[in-house]
Design a protein around this motif. Structure first.
Motif, PDB file in Angstrom:
ATOM      1  N   TYR A  35      -0.283   0.865  -7.934  1.00  0.00           N
ATOM      2  CA  TYR A  35      -0.964   0.126  -8.987  1.00  0.00           C
ATOM      3  C   TYR A  35      -2.400  -0.163  -8.550  1.00  0.00           C
ATOM      4  O   TYR A  35      -2.721  -0.196  -7.363  1.00  0.00           O
ATOM      5  CB  TYR A  35      -0.279  -1.228  -9.232  1.00  0.00           C
ATOM      6  N   GLN A  37      -5.371  -3.216  -9.333  1.00  0.00           N
ATOM      7  CA  GLN A  37      -5.617  -4.531  -9.914  1.00  0.00           C
ATOM      8  C   GLN A  37      -7.056  -4.931  -9.658  1.00  0.00           C
ATOM      9  O   GLN A  37      -7.470  -5.140  -8.508  1.00  0.00           O
ATOM     10  CB  GLN A  37      -4.665  -5.584  -9.344  1.00  0.00           C
ATOM     11  N   LEU A  43      -2.172  -5.824 -13.618  1.00  0.00           N
ATOM     12  CA  LEU A  43      -1.910  -4.606 -12.863  1.00  0.00           C
ATOM     13  C   LEU A  43      -1.815  -3.418 -13.793  1.00  0.00           C
ATOM     14  O   LEU A  43      -1.204  -3.492 -14.865  1.00  0.00           O
ATOM     15  CB  LEU A  43      -0.582  -4.728 -12.097  1.00  0.00           C
ATOM     16  N   LEU A  92      -2.206  -1.631  -4.917  1.00  0.00           N
ATOM     17  CA  LEU A  92      -0.918  -2.183  -4.506  1.00  0.00           C
ATOM     18  C   LEU A  92       0.157  -1.111  -4.555  1.00  0.00           C
ATOM     19  O   LEU A  92       0.254  -0.342  -5.521  1.00  0.00           O
ATOM     20  CB  LEU A  92      -0.511  -3.319  -5.437  1.00  0.00           C
ATOM     21  N   GLU A  96      11.244   0.092  -5.290  1.00  0.00           N
ATOM     22  CA  GLU A  96      12.444  -0.384  -5.985  1.00  0.00           C
ATOM     23  C   GLU A  96      13.628   0.400  -5.451  1.00  0.00           C
ATOM     24  O   GLU A  96      13.563   1.627  -5.295  1.00  0.00           O
ATOM     25  CB  GLU A  96      12.254  -0.111  -7.480  1.00  0.00           C
ATOM     26  N   ASP A 101      17.522  -3.769  -9.422  1.00  0.00           N
ATOM     27  CA  ASP A 101      16.823  -4.479  -8.366  1.00  0.00           C
ATOM     28  C   ASP A 101      15.416  -4.810  -8.835  1.00  0.00           C
ATOM     29  O   ASP A 101      14.897  -4.200  -9.769  1.00  0.00           O
ATOM     30  CB  ASP A 101      16.763  -3.599  -7.116  1.00  0.00           C
ATOM     31  N   THR A 102      14.813  -5.779  -8.206  1.00  0.00           N
ATOM     32  CA  THR A 102      13.432  -6.075  -8.538  1.00  0.00           C
ATOM     33  C   THR A 102      12.517  -5.022  -7.932  1.00  0.00           C
ATOM     34  O   THR A 102      12.949  -4.197  -7.119  1.00  0.00           O
ATOM     35  CB  THR A 102      13.040  -7.480  -8.054  1.00  0.00           C
ATOM     36  N   GLN A 103      11.281  -5.043  -8.330  1.00  0.00           N
ATOM     37  CA  GLN A 103      10.274  -4.180  -7.730  1.00  0.00           C
ATOM     38  C   GLN A 103       9.489  -5.040  -6.758  1.00  0.00           C
ATOM     39  O   GLN A 103       8.904  -6.056  -7.153  1.00  0.00           O
ATOM     40  CB  GLN A 103       9.382  -3.599  -8.822  1.00  0.00           C
ATOM     41  N   TYR A 104       9.502  -4.632  -5.493  1.00  0.00           N
ATOM     42  CA  TYR A 104       8.811  -5.392  -4.450  1.00  0.00           C
ATOM     43  C   TYR A 104       7.413  -4.835  -4.258  1.00  0.00           C
ATOM     44  O   TYR A 104       7.205  -3.623  -4.336  1.00  0.00           O
ATOM     45  CB  TYR A 104       9.587  -5.289  -3.129  1.00  0.00           C
ATOM     46  N   PHE A 105       6.485  -5.740  -3.977  1.00  0.00           N
ATOM     47  CA  PHE A 105       5.095  -5.335  -3.835  1.00  0.00           C
ATOM     48  C   PHE A 105       4.597  -5.523  -2.413  1.00  0.00           C
ATOM     49  O   PHE A 105       4.970  -6.479  -1.722  1.00  0.00           O
ATOM     50  CB  PHE A 105       4.206  -6.137  -4.795  1.00  0.00           C
ATOM     51  N   GLY A 106       3.732  -4.598  -2.010  1.00  0.00           N
ATOM     52  CA  GLY A 106       3.044  -4.744  -0.740  1.00  0.00           C
ATOM     53  C   GLY A 106       1.909  -5.739  -0.851  1.00  0.00           C
ATOM     54  O   GLY A 106       1.598  -6.220  -1.951  1.00  0.00           O
ATOM     55  N   PRO A 107       1.258  -6.034   0.260  1.00  0.00           N
ATOM     56  CA  PRO A 107       0.199  -7.047   0.271  1.00  0.00           C
ATOM     57  C   PRO A 107      -1.101  -6.591  -0.375  1.00  0.00           C
ATOM     58  O   PRO A 107      -1.967  -7.407  -0.656  1.00  0.00           O
ATOM     59  CB  PRO A 107      -0.010  -7.320   1.762  1.00  0.00           C
ATOM     60  N   GLY A 108      -1.236  -5.289  -0.627  1.00  0.00           N
ATOM     61  CA  GLY A 108      -2.433  -4.795  -1.277  1.00  0.00           C
ATOM     62  C   GLY A 108      -3.508  -4.349  -0.297  1.00  0.00           C
ATOM     63  O   GLY A 108      -3.541  -4.772   0.861  1.00  0.00           O
TER      64      GLY A 108
ATOM     65  N   TYR B  33      10.822  -8.576 -15.941  1.00  0.00           N
ATOM     66  CA  TYR B  33      10.567  -9.185 -14.643  1.00  0.00           C
ATOM     67  C   TYR B  33       9.486 -10.258 -14.775  1.00  0.00           C
ATOM     68  O   TYR B  33       8.554 -10.113 -15.572  1.00  0.00           O
ATOM     69  CB  TYR B  33      10.064  -8.128 -13.654  1.00  0.00           C
ATOM     70  N   TYR B  35       6.797 -12.392 -12.236  1.00  0.00           N
ATOM     71  CA  TYR B  35       6.210 -12.445 -10.916  1.00  0.00           C
ATOM     72  C   TYR B  35       5.237 -13.614 -10.829  1.00  0.00           C
ATOM     73  O   TYR B  35       4.651 -14.037 -11.832  1.00  0.00           O
ATOM     74  CB  TYR B  35       5.432 -11.157 -10.610  1.00  0.00           C
ATOM     75  N   SER B  42      -0.349 -10.997  -2.780  1.00  0.00           N
ATOM     76  CA  SER B  42       0.351 -10.006  -3.574  1.00  0.00           C
ATOM     77  C   SER B  42       1.310 -10.687  -4.550  1.00  0.00           C
ATOM     78  O   SER B  42       1.305 -11.897  -4.693  1.00  0.00           O
ATOM     79  CB  SER B  42       1.110  -9.047  -2.665  1.00  0.00           C
ATOM     80  N   LEU B  43       2.131  -9.901  -5.195  1.00  0.00           N
ATOM     81  CA  LEU B  43       3.055 -10.427  -6.197  1.00  0.00           C
ATOM     82  C   LEU B  43       4.388 -10.782  -5.561  1.00  0.00           C
ATOM     83  O   LEU B  43       4.951 -10.013  -4.781  1.00  0.00           O
ATOM     84  CB  LEU B  43       3.292  -9.399  -7.301  1.00  0.00           C
ATOM     85  N   VAL B  48      14.528 -11.376 -12.346  1.00  0.00           N
ATOM     86  CA  VAL B  48      14.819 -10.118 -13.020  1.00  0.00           C
ATOM     87  C   VAL B  48      15.832 -10.441 -14.105  1.00  0.00           C
ATOM     88  O   VAL B  48      16.927 -10.936 -13.820  1.00  0.00           O
ATOM     89  CB  VAL B  48      15.414  -9.067 -12.060  1.00  0.00           C
TER      90      VAL B  48
END
Lengths: 114, 112
Positions: A35, A37, A43, A92, A96, A101-108, B33, B35, B42-43, B48
């Motif tokens: 993504y 941002q 995003l 970012l 998943e 499941d949720t979508q997890y994000f990195g710190p960017g 979702y 966030y 970050s997010l 969910v």
């Protein structure tokens, strides 16, 4: 949960150069995404990184500008090519494991292009 | 094309008050979702919501999903300063490759 790391965390680059961002997940995941941002903005999905095949790009994003690799189930890279000041943004990575499941994000990665 | 509208975009509230953030979306989606994003961070995944009528609660936050109305809400109860952040909703597209489409975000400021 999944823990995602990105390198570099920030960089300042000259116009015309390229930057490659690495994304590492601490466990195997099915889907990985990239993504963009802009500061203070929402995003925008650049592409879905497919393991073992070419990435799927969203409208307005092309492979020549944003080549993506995903060599295995835990790692992906995004290259931003031929940089211009308009590419200055936060990039970012997300991952998943499954559809529920949720979508997890990195710190960017904060990119500034001069 | 799935479009997402969050309201309000900016919200300033006092500690102890209740408020609701609304997330409307334009086409069918059965998964959504929420966030949280702190400045420069970050997010962080909050909720969910996987089906129509789903309701989830965590502390002072409660999220719900009405797929028929294409509406999700994030309700804040007795706000505290630590809840100050930007909140994003993101329904998932359906048919073909699934992907999240993010709203513009609601910047929440909780004042003492």
């Amino acid at each position: 949960s999944a823990v995602i790391s990105q390198k570099p965390s920030r960089d300042i680059c000259q116009r015309g150069t390229s930057l490659t961002i690495q994304c590492q997940v601490d466990s195997q995941v099915t889907m990985m995404f990239w993504y963009r941002q802009q500061p203070g903005q929402s995003l925008t999905l650049i592409a879905t990184a497919n393991q073992g095949s070419e990435a799927t790009y969203e409208s307005g994003f092309v492979i020549d500008k944003f080549p993506i690799s995903r060599p295995n189930l835990t790692f992906s890279t995004l290259t931003v090519s031929n940089l211009s000041p308009e590419d200055s943004s936060i990039y970012l990575c997300s991952a998943e494991r499954g559809v529920t499941d949720t979508q997890y994000f990195g710190p960017g990665t904060r990119l500034t292009v001069l | 094309e799935l479009k997402v509208e969050q309201n309000p975009l900016f919200l300033s509230m006092q500690e102890g008050k209740n408020y609701t953030i609304y997330c409307n979306y334009s086409t069918t989606s059965d998964r959504l979702y929420w966030y949280r994003q702190d400045p420069g961070k970050s997010l962080e995944s909050l909720f969910v919501l996987l089906s129509n009528g789903a309701v989830k609660q965590e502390g002072r936050l409660m999220a719900s999903l009405d797929t028929k109305a294409r509406l999700s809400t994030l309700h804040i109860t007795a706000a505290v300063h630590d809840l100050s952040a930007t909140y994003f909703c993101a329904p998932i597209t359906q048919g073909g490759s699934e992907k999240l489409v993010f709203g513009k975000g609601t910047k929440l400021t909780v004042n003492p």
